[in-house]
Design a protein around this motif. Structure first.
Motif, mmCIF file in Angstrom:
data_model
loop_
_atom_site.group_PDB
_atom_site.id
_atom_site.type_symbol
_atom_site.label_atom_id
_atom_site.label_comp_id
_atom_site.label_asym_id
_atom_site.label_seq_id
_atom_site.Cartn_x
_atom_site.Cartn_y
_atom_site.Cartn_z
ATOM 1 N N SER A 144 4.101 -3.473 8.872
ATOM 2 C CA SER A 144 5.790 -2.522 8.356
ATOM 3 C C SER A 144 5.471 -1.466 7.427
ATOM 4 O O SER A 144 4.649 -0.749 6.591
ATOM 5 N N LEU A 145 6.503 0.332 8.020
ATOM 6 C CA LEU A 145 6.081 1.285 7.075
ATOM 7 C C LEU A 145 7.985 2.382 7.358
ATOM 8 O O LEU A 145 8.668 2.211 7.897
ATOM 9 N N ILE A 146 7.679 2.416 5.767
ATOM 10 C CA ILE A 146 8.438 3.556 5.391
ATOM 11 C C ILE A 146 7.469 5.128 5.020
ATOM 12 O O ILE A 146 7.107 4.978 4.205
ATOM 13 N N ALA A 147 7.875 6.376 5.419
ATOM 14 C CA ALA A 147 7.415 7.059 5.271
ATOM 15 C C ALA A 147 9.172 8.653 5.087
ATOM 16 O O ALA A 147 9.711 8.001 5.760
ATOM 17 N N THR A 195 4.100 10.694 14.764
ATOM 18 C CA THR A 195 3.450 10.127 13.468
ATOM 19 C C THR A 195 5.088 10.039 13.119
ATOM 20 O O THR A 195 5.902 11.673 12.499
ATOM 21 N N PRO A 196 5.608 8.942 12.172
ATOM 22 C CA PRO A 196 6.130 8.755 11.067
ATOM 23 C C PRO A 196 6.463 9.501 10.364
ATOM 24 O O PRO A 196 7.256 10.361 9.325
ATOM 25 N N GLN A 197 5.146 10.218 9.575
ATOM 26 C CA GLN A 197 4.924 10.724 8.638
ATOM 27 C C GLN A 197 5.784 12.094 8.587
ATOM 28 O O GLN A 197 6.205 13.052 8.069
ATOM 29 N N ILE A 245 12.707 21.473 -0.564
ATOM 30 C CA ILE A 245 11.762 22.091 -0.565
ATOM 31 C C ILE A 245 10.956 21.183 -0.106
ATOM 32 O O ILE A 245 10.953 20.234 -0.740
ATOM 33 N N ALA A 246 10.356 20.887 0.691
ATOM 34 C CA ALA A 246 9.551 19.349 1.338
ATOM 35 C C ALA A 246 8.307 19.601 0.290
ATOM 36 O O ALA A 246 7.172 20.898 0.866
ATOM 37 N N LEU A 247 7.442 19.052 -0.414
ATOM 38 C CA LEU A 247 6.840 19.215 -1.153
ATOM 39 C C LEU A 247 5.672 17.873 -1.049
ATOM 40 O O LEU A 247 4.399 18.137 -0.358
ATOM 41 N N GLY A 248 6.009 16.727 0.522
ATOM 42 C CA GLY A 248 4.471 16.566 0.584
ATOM 43 C C GLY A 248 5.676 14.212 1.948
ATOM 44 O O GLY A 248 6.695 14.907 1.419
ATOM 45 N N ILE A 249 4.813 14.256 1.491
ATOM 46 C CA ILE A 249 4.970 12.838 2.246
ATOM 47 C C ILE A 249 5.017 11.163 1.534
ATOM 48 O O ILE A 249 3.131 11.676 1.002
ATOM 49 N N ALA A 250 5.243 10.585 1.047
ATOM 50 C CA ALA A 250 5.621 9.485 0.973
ATOM 51 C C ALA A 250 5.025 8.259 1.829
ATOM 52 O O ALA A 250 6.257 8.117 2.322
ATOM 53 N N SER A 251 4.286 6.775 1.934
ATOM 54 C CA SER A 251 4.245 5.781 3.136
ATOM 55 C C SER A 251 4.437 5.118 2.376
ATOM 56 O O SER A 251 2.963 4.825 1.814
ATOM 57 N N PHE A 252 5.001 4.422 2.445
ATOM 58 C CA PHE A 252 4.689 2.402 2.099
ATOM 59 C C PHE A 252 4.367 2.338 2.642
ATOM 60 O O PHE A 252 5.291 2.076 3.956
ATOM 61 N N TYR A 253 3.384 0.991 2.906
ATOM 62 C CA TYR A 253 3.317 -0.087 4.361
ATOM 63 C C TYR A 253 3.674 -1.256 3.348
ATOM 64 O O TYR A 253 3.090 -2.212 1.765
ATOM 65 N N ARG A 254 3.697 -2.324 4.502
ATOM 66 C CA ARG A 254 3.659 -3.795 4.032
ATOM 67 C C ARG A 254 2.681 -4.271 4.614
ATOM 68 O O ARG A 254 2.716 -4.941 5.766
ATOM 69 N N ALA A 255 2.590 -5.943 4.363
ATOM 70 C CA ALA A 255 1.254 -6.705 4.452
ATOM 71 C C ALA A 255 1.620 -8.057 3.879
ATOM 72 O O ALA A 255 1.254 -8.778 4.995
ATOM 73 N N ARG A 256 1.525 -8.294 2.879
ATOM 74 C CA ARG A 256 1.994 -9.877 3.023
ATOM 75 C C ARG A 256 3.157 -10.606 2.680
ATOM 76 O O ARG A 256 2.853 -11.924 3.543
ATOM 77 N N ASP A 257 3.686 -9.593 2.547
ATOM 78 C CA ASP A 257 5.666 -10.337 3.266
ATOM 79 C C ASP A 257 5.546 -10.246 4.523
ATOM 80 O O ASP A 257 6.282 -9.116 4.934
ATOM 81 N N PRO A 258 5.679 -11.161 5.047
ATOM 82 C CA PRO A 258 5.770 -11.258 7.393
ATOM 83 C C PRO A 258 7.372 -10.450 7.141
ATOM 84 O O PRO A 258 7.505 -10.041 8.585
ATOM 85 N N ALA A 259 8.218 -10.070 6.230
ATOM 86 C CA ALA A 259 8.724 -9.799 6.515
ATOM 87 C C ALA A 259 9.276 -8.013 6.780
ATOM 88 O O ALA A 259 9.161 -7.855 6.005
ATOM 89 N N PRO A 260 10.004 -7.929 7.741
ATOM 90 C CA PRO A 260 9.993 -5.675 7.950
ATOM 91 C C PRO A 260 10.526 -5.385 6.911
ATOM 92 O O PRO A 260 11.122 -5.888 5.977
ATOM 93 N N TYR A 290 0.997 -0.955 0.357
ATOM 94 C CA TYR A 290 0.042 0.190 -0.100
ATOM 95 C C TYR A 290 1.144 1.665 0.580
ATOM 96 O O TYR A 290 2.151 1.531 1.237
ATOM 97 N N VAL A 291 0.210 2.463 -1.391
ATOM 98 C CA VAL A 291 1.583 3.916 -0.382
ATOM 99 C C VAL A 291 -0.008 3.988 -0.369
ATOM 100 O O VAL A 291 -0.755 4.555 -0.610
ATOM 101 N N THR A 292 0.691 5.722 0.655
ATOM 102 C CA THR A 292 -0.268 6.802 0.259
ATOM 103 C C THR A 292 0.795 7.941 0.456
ATOM 104 O O THR A 292 1.652 8.033 0.727
ATOM 105 N N ILE A 293 -0.278 9.348 -0.330
ATOM 106 C CA ILE A 293 1.002 10.119 -0.838
ATOM 107 C C ILE A 293 0.637 11.279 -0.266
ATOM 108 O O ILE A 293 -0.926 11.484 -1.042
#
Length: 921
Positions: A478-481, A437-439, A489-504, A388-391
């Motif tokens: 698991s999350l990477i922000a 929040t990590p974001q 210039i900071a234009l926003g945030i991209a958040s990457f989430y892991r679900a299917r792979d059990p490894a973090p 999953y990815v949210t921006i």
């Protein structure tokens, strides 16, 4: 109200933080760690660290670090320094002290291995913060969350496996607060690098042991290189495929296609060194080997791994089975790769990351749309990096502006995942993120934040516990922000989430996410800047186009302006009232897009209005515009054709004059498409109008054409963007336009709407200007005319006829002024013109008085001297009318004047003229 930490350092700031106040002046990593510690429910005076006996004291990390710890202990001998090595959990494996005597005075938590210093247990501290920030950190005195550590300082740095990139442990220096020195950062960084080099050497030694086992098994020295005429490019292809076979850790065969139609079979099988290291060897089988495979009845399929027959001797220590054959010589087989499966998996993952980055360079930023570019980033990352990815972007970025405070006014721009029912806030929703929040931490700190285990990420859970539980219920763990940074210039945030792979997520995933986000951020910034510039040019374009049309009765008009998807161009239109109740309709198109085209359009539209004020026929207006464009080109380009400054390059124009008194239409065009004429019976025609060259070329005359338009006809003027479309041919577009216009009873506004819906391209590559005008005729009963010879004696008879007509029209109020005005015009024509003379009255929104003669000499308004016998007539005309002027015809001229239909306060305009205004005769 925030407090800035003063000379007492973090001490006062920490006190205010613990009281729940906002604190400024504290380093971002420390403040973020304080906020996480508070959200975890930790107490500064009660941070109890767990103790574990589950320590790997004989593992790779300890073997690699031991010599380095020895050198550090010797370097700091006698100093109040302690050196600790912790594993990836934050559990201390070993402690060394520069002054062993001082260690006896320390409590066990600071001197005994086994205590876990992870941030979730001990709050802000060196080891825990290094694991959270995944980089070199320093913690001084009161920056520690626990009370017991207030007098100490520390520096800590993660130690990574050079092959996998994973954090294997943490190296930490502890020292008194007054011993802080930036030189310690250099020492600890070099020490960590030394440990990492030894980890790499250990991996290399294990691989060398596997190679020796393979050579012993093959019973020859040295290893045979790839044979059979393989080149460097072939070797690369084979090594890539061999890496995948090693990572599979099983016996297999696969056929690889090489350039030139050649094929080589790769064979992989396990091998074990004398010291017990297990690995995989991959060999390339050549013709003799393939013949042997064929004799055993083994199939080898291209691209598919199959189990080959066991043709080799077993690993050392195992007995050979009867009947086994071991071929010799480089012509039979050649070594390609040997290695451990884990290392192979790292290599495969690294190659796939490179492939993903290479593909991202072509798939991210295909458009200059901010939201679309953000979606392309999400589509690239799912599912190869994340599930999953949210921006999230500030509203200012979506508008094209530079965000003043990116952490405020964040909006969810994109949500994309492996399933449609993404358990996240939907796109378009406004976000209000907490500092923990990590974001928000990644955005304010400008660094990527990795949360390997969201179940223990208190700051993330505290944002919205109910939503967090819903996300965790979808196995998101698991999350990477990543901050979207471009040009600082900071234009926003991209958040990457892991679900299917059990490894973090690991550091290699974090590096990949950061690289993807960096590339996307540059594209988003380009799209943002384009959006801003596009909005500016569009605003300029709209400001230069008519904001409204002047009142007139000749035509009923409606219009549309549609900018191109790729940028604003130079299309324009105008409706200009002329003398004698006539009206001019204009459309034009400046070649190109952007600010220059829009500015040039404004200049041409202004010039066209000025030339129209001279009452020139269409062909002469185009001639003047042609000269103007050529002059502007010369001025902008200068004398140097290679200056790099481009001029207008090209412009087209269509100029139409419609006269409601005669219902005749005169038009000329300069390289523009002809208009569409819609007759009252629904017939749609495109008149054969002489084309004329585009503006700026010069040297060729423009020609006019005349058409009679019955009342209720429609004139449709447009630019070429309406008909030009890559998805249809021109003739098809013309027929679509014809069908859309074949409804003469429809109002012009409805016609504009129909054309926009049925004819305008779905994705217009050029901007479009559309002008629809339905004609009206001036009632013949509102037109009066008289033909007179050039005889002064007839002026009085004209005055009487005019008075009678004005009475019939109910305009007695302005009769006196009109008589006086016409007397002056007729007298002027008799004295200075050439007969016969024609007088005409037009009763429309104003009363227009026209006097025509066959002379081409125009009168000029001037101040008469006191000794002059004449020169005052035009002065009276100017004072009695609201506008006046001269219009030239083929056989002479027309002097016209417009009188308002009502006098102010019922007084005569002539009565308001004082004798002082007219010099004595």
């Amino acid at each position: 109200m925030g407090l800035v930490a003063d000379e007492f350092g973090p001490v006062i700031a920490r006190e205010h933080f613990l009281l729940g106040e906002t604190v400024d002046g504290v380093r971002n990593p420390i403040l973020s760690s304080w906020e996480r510690s508070r959200s975890l429910g930790l107490s500064p005076d009660g941070c109890e660290l767990p103790y574990t006996e589950d320590l790997d004291l004989d593992g790779r990390l300890m073997h690699a670090a031991a010599p380095v710890l020895d050198r550090l202990e010797a370097r700091f001998a006698g100093a109040s320094m302690n050196i600790s090595l912790a594993d990836s959990r934050g559990a201390v494996l070993q402690r060394r002290f520069g002054d062993p005597v001082s260690a006896r005075r320390l409590e066990p938590i600071q001197s005994v291995p086994g205590f876990v210093f992870a941030e979730k247990f001990g709050g802000t501290n060196g080891i825990g913060l290094a694991l959270a920030e995944r980089r070199l950190v320093n913690v001084y005195g009161a920056e520690h969350f626990a009370e017991r550590s207030q007098s100490n300082a520390c520096s800590a740095i993660p130690v990574r496996d050079p092959l996998s990139g994973r954090i294997e442990g943490v190296l930490c220096f502890g020292y008194p607060r007054d011993r802080a020195d930036v030189a310690l950062d250099i020492v600890i960084s070099r020490a960590a690098e030394a440990i990492e080099r030894r980890l790499l050497e250990e991996s290399s030694s294990r691989e060398r042991a596997l190679l020796r086992a393979y050579l012993d098994l093959r019973n020859h020295l040295p290893a045979a290189p790839a044979a059979g005429g393989l080149g460097a490019e072939d070797r690369v292809l084979l090594e890539e495929r061999a890496t995948e076979l090693i990572s599979s850790a099983r016996r297999a065969s696969v056929e690889v296609a090489l350039p030139g139609g050649r094929r080589v079979t790769l064979l992989s099988r396990p091998v074990t060194s004398a010291s017990g290291v297990e690995g995989v060897v991959v060999e390339a089988a050549f013709p003799e080997r393939l013949h042997l495979l064929a004799a055993t009845g083994t199939d080898v399929a291209e691209g598919a791994a199959r189990e080959p027959p066991d043709l080799h001797a077993p690993a050392p220590g195992a007995a050979a089975r009867p009947g086994e054959t071991v071929p010799h010589g480089p012509e039979a087989e050649a070594l390609v790769l040997v290695g451990e499966p884990g290392v192979g998996r790292f290599a495969v993952a690294a190659r796939r990351r490179l492939e993903l980055l290479s593909e991202a360079s072509t798939r991210i930023g295909t458009t200059l749309d901010v939201t679309r570019t953000a979606r392309e980033l999400a589509e690239m990352a799912v599912p190869r990096l994340a599930d999953y990815v949210t921006i999230d972007l500030p509203e200012a970025v979506l508008r094209g502006d530079e965000p003043a405070s990116p952490a405020r006014d964040l909006h969810r721009a994109v949500v994309h995942g492996i399933r449609d029912d993404c358990p996240f806030y939907p796109a378009g929703e406004r976000l209000d993120l907490q500092p923990t929040t990590p974001q928000l931490r990644c955005l304010t700190g400008g660094r990527t934040v990795l949360e390997p285990d969201l179940r223990s990420a208190a700051g993330w859970i505290a944002q919205n516990r109910m939503n967090a539980q819903r996300i965790l219920a979808h196995n998101v763990h698991s999350l990477i922000a990543v901050p979207l940074l471009a040009r600082g210039i900071a234009l926003g945030i991209a958040s990457f989430y892991r679900a299917r792979d059990p490894a973090p997520f690991g550091d290699d995933d974090r590096a990949l996410a950061q690289e993807l986000a960096t590339r996307a951020a540059i594209c988003i910034d380009n799209a943002r800047r384009y959006t801003r510039e596009h909005a500016m040019v569009l605003a300029l374009q709209h400001s230069l186009l008519p904001q409204g049309f002047p009142e007139q009765n000749a035509v009923e008009v409606a219009h549309r302006y549609l900018p191109a998807e790729s940028g604003v161009g130079g299309d324009w239109f105008d409706v200009i009232p002329l003398s004698g109740t006539r009206v001019a309709l204009v459309v034009g198109d400046v070649v190109g897009h952007g600010l220059h085209a829009a500015a040039t359009m404004g200049r041409l539209r202004t010039a066209a209005r000025n030339f129209a004020e001279l009452d020139l026929p269409p062909d002469e207006v185009l001639t003047h515009l042609d000269n103007l464009v050529a002059r502007l080109d010369r001025e902008e380009c200068g004398d140097d054709p290679f200056s790099g400054i481009t001029g207008i390059i090209g412009a087209t124009c269509l100029y139409v004059i419609y006269d409601p008194t005669s219902q005749w239409c005169t038009m000329a065009r300069a390289g523009h498409l002809p208009p569409a004429l819609v007759r009252p019976d629904g017939t749609v025609t495109f008149p054969d109008l002489p084309a004329g060259p585009p503006l700026g070329l010069g040297g060729l005359p423009f020609e006019t054409a005349e058409f009679h338009l019955p009342e209720g006809s429609q004139l449709v003027l447009y630019t070429d963007g309406l008909l030009e479309d890559r998805d249809r041919d021109f003739d098809t577009a013309v027929e679509q336009l014809r069908a859309a216009l074949a409804h003469p009873s429809r109002p012009p506004e409805d016609t504009c709407r129909e054309v926009a819906e049925r004819v305008v391209p779905r994705h217009p590559a050029d901007d479009i200007a559309l002008l629809v005008a339905r004609t009206h005729a001036l009632d013949p009963h509102r037109i009066a005319s008289w033909d007179l010879p050039a005889d002064p004696a007839l002026v009085s008879s004209v005055r009487g006829a005019v008075t009678g007509r004005l009475t019939a029209w109910g305009l007695d109020e302005i009769a006196f002024d009109t008589e006086l005005l016409l007397s002056e015009l007729v007298t002027n024509a008799v004295r200075y013109g050439t007969g016969p003379i024609r007088v005409r009255l037009l009763y429309d929104r104003a009363l227009t008085c026209e006097v025509a003669d066959h002379s081409s000499t125009a009168p000029h308004l001037r101040h008469a001297a006191t000794t002059d016998e004449g020169g005052r007539g035009l002065f009276l005309v100017a004072r009695l009318s609201q506008a006046w002027g001269t219009r030239y015809t083929d056989d002479g001229k027309v002097i016209w004047a417009e009188c308002p239909l009502e006098m102010s306060a019922g007084r005569s305009a002539a009565a308001e003229i004082s004798l002082d205004d007219i010099p004595a005769i």
